[in-house]
Design an enzyme around this catalytic site. Sequence first.
Site, PDB file in Angstrom:
ATOM      1  N   SER A 125      59.558 -26.155  43.119  1.00 29.80           N
ATOM      2  CA  SER A 125      59.184 -25.198  42.082  1.00 29.80           C
ATOM      3  C   SER A 125      59.514 -23.791  42.552  1.00 29.80           C
ATOM      4  O   SER A 125      59.480 -23.507  43.750  1.00 29.80           O
ATOM      5  CB  SER A 125      57.685 -25.301  41.818  1.00 29.80           C
ATOM      6  OG  SER A 125      57.230 -24.228  41.022  1.00 29.80           O
ATOM      7  N   TYR A 185      49.716 -25.349  45.645  1.00 29.23           N
ATOM      8  CA  TYR A 185      50.922 -25.883  45.012  1.00 29.23           C
ATOM      9  C   TYR A 185      52.172 -25.267  45.651  1.00 29.23           C
ATOM     10  O   TYR A 185      53.130 -25.967  45.974  1.00 29.23           O
ATOM     11  CB  TYR A 185      50.875 -25.579  43.510  1.00 29.23           C
ATOM     12  CG  TYR A 185      52.014 -26.144  42.716  1.00 29.23           C
ATOM     13  CD1 TYR A 185      52.047 -27.497  42.382  1.00 29.23           C
ATOM     14  CD2 TYR A 185      53.038 -25.328  42.274  1.00 29.23           C
ATOM     15  CE1 TYR A 185      53.083 -28.021  41.627  1.00 29.23           C
ATOM     16  CE2 TYR A 185      54.078 -25.845  41.513  1.00 29.23           C
ATOM     17  CZ  TYR A 185      54.099 -27.188  41.191  1.00 29.23           C
ATOM     18  OH  TYR A 185      55.125 -27.700  40.447  1.00 29.23           O
ATOM     19  N   LYS A 217      55.206 -27.198  47.645  1.00 30.18           N
ATOM     20  CA  LYS A 217      56.575 -27.097  47.152  1.00 30.18           C
ATOM     21  C   LYS A 217      57.501 -26.469  48.198  1.00 30.18           C
ATOM     22  O   LYS A 217      58.647 -26.894  48.352  1.00 30.18           O
ATOM     23  CB  LYS A 217      56.618 -26.322  45.832  1.00 30.18           C
ATOM     24  CG  LYS A 217      55.894 -27.051  44.703  1.00 30.18           C
ATOM     25  CD  LYS A 217      56.470 -28.438  44.507  1.00 30.18           C
ATOM     26  CE  LYS A 217      55.764 -29.283  43.498  1.00 30.18           C
ATOM     27  NZ  LYS A 217      56.409 -30.586  43.275  1.00 30.18           N
ATOM     28  N   THR A 267      54.821 -26.788  30.696  1.00 35.17           N
ATOM     29  CA  THR A 267      54.092 -28.015  31.017  1.00 35.17           C
ATOM     30  C   THR A 267      52.597 -27.721  31.045  1.00 35.17           C
ATOM     31  O   THR A 267      52.178 -26.559  31.095  1.00 35.17           O
ATOM     32  CB  THR A 267      54.497 -28.567  32.404  1.00 35.17           C
ATOM     33  OG1 THR A 267      54.098 -27.606  33.404  1.00 35.17           O
ATOM     34  CG2 THR A 267      55.994 -28.843  32.504  1.00 35.17           C
TER      35      THR A 267
END
Length: 196
Positions: free
Chosen positions: A48, A78, A82, A111
């Site tokens: 990401s 996160y 990533k 999303t």
Amino acid sequence: LFNERRTNSDGDEITLMAHLVGGSYLLTKLLMPELEKADDPRVIYVASGGMYNTKFPSWEEAASSGKFESKYNGNMAYAYAKRGQVLLAERLASQYPGIKFVSCHPGWTKTEGVDAAYGSQASILEPMRTLWEGSEGICWLATSPSTDLEGGAFYLDRKPQRNIFAGPFFTDGTYTRNTDTEVDDMMKKLLEKVGV
């Protein structure tokens, strides 16, 4: 919920475990015998752009454990996972040159995860891609001849991209760049965590 620290039954923070430890490292290690026999093998880690914010920190910080447990931040958890995937692709590409290991960014895609992470501030990521637009580059990586792919590269829109933007005016810098020793430490912790 996004900024609540959640753990699995072993007490491990689930963002790191799902995205990096289990979903990337362990799965890859379990598939290695088949990958090594395949005609045109490749592994694609869907990372990401969120990882641009940070380098991979100490394992304790990435796992939100010890003194970092009370400082949990879902966006950073996160981003750490990533960034770890990007580093994992680079390292495994150098260790297994016969297998194309790459990572990619699907672009800022609309999303539920983006909505949960950014809420009303998601508009700063506009224009966002549809799920189809976000998955197109991943599908291209999965179906292109491996001779068209650069092992260890970070892809966006079918092209390798820089994965470090920490200098002035989005140039390469050192703030988000991990040293070889730091990547060695991450790989050691991954091995210790899963035993393969």
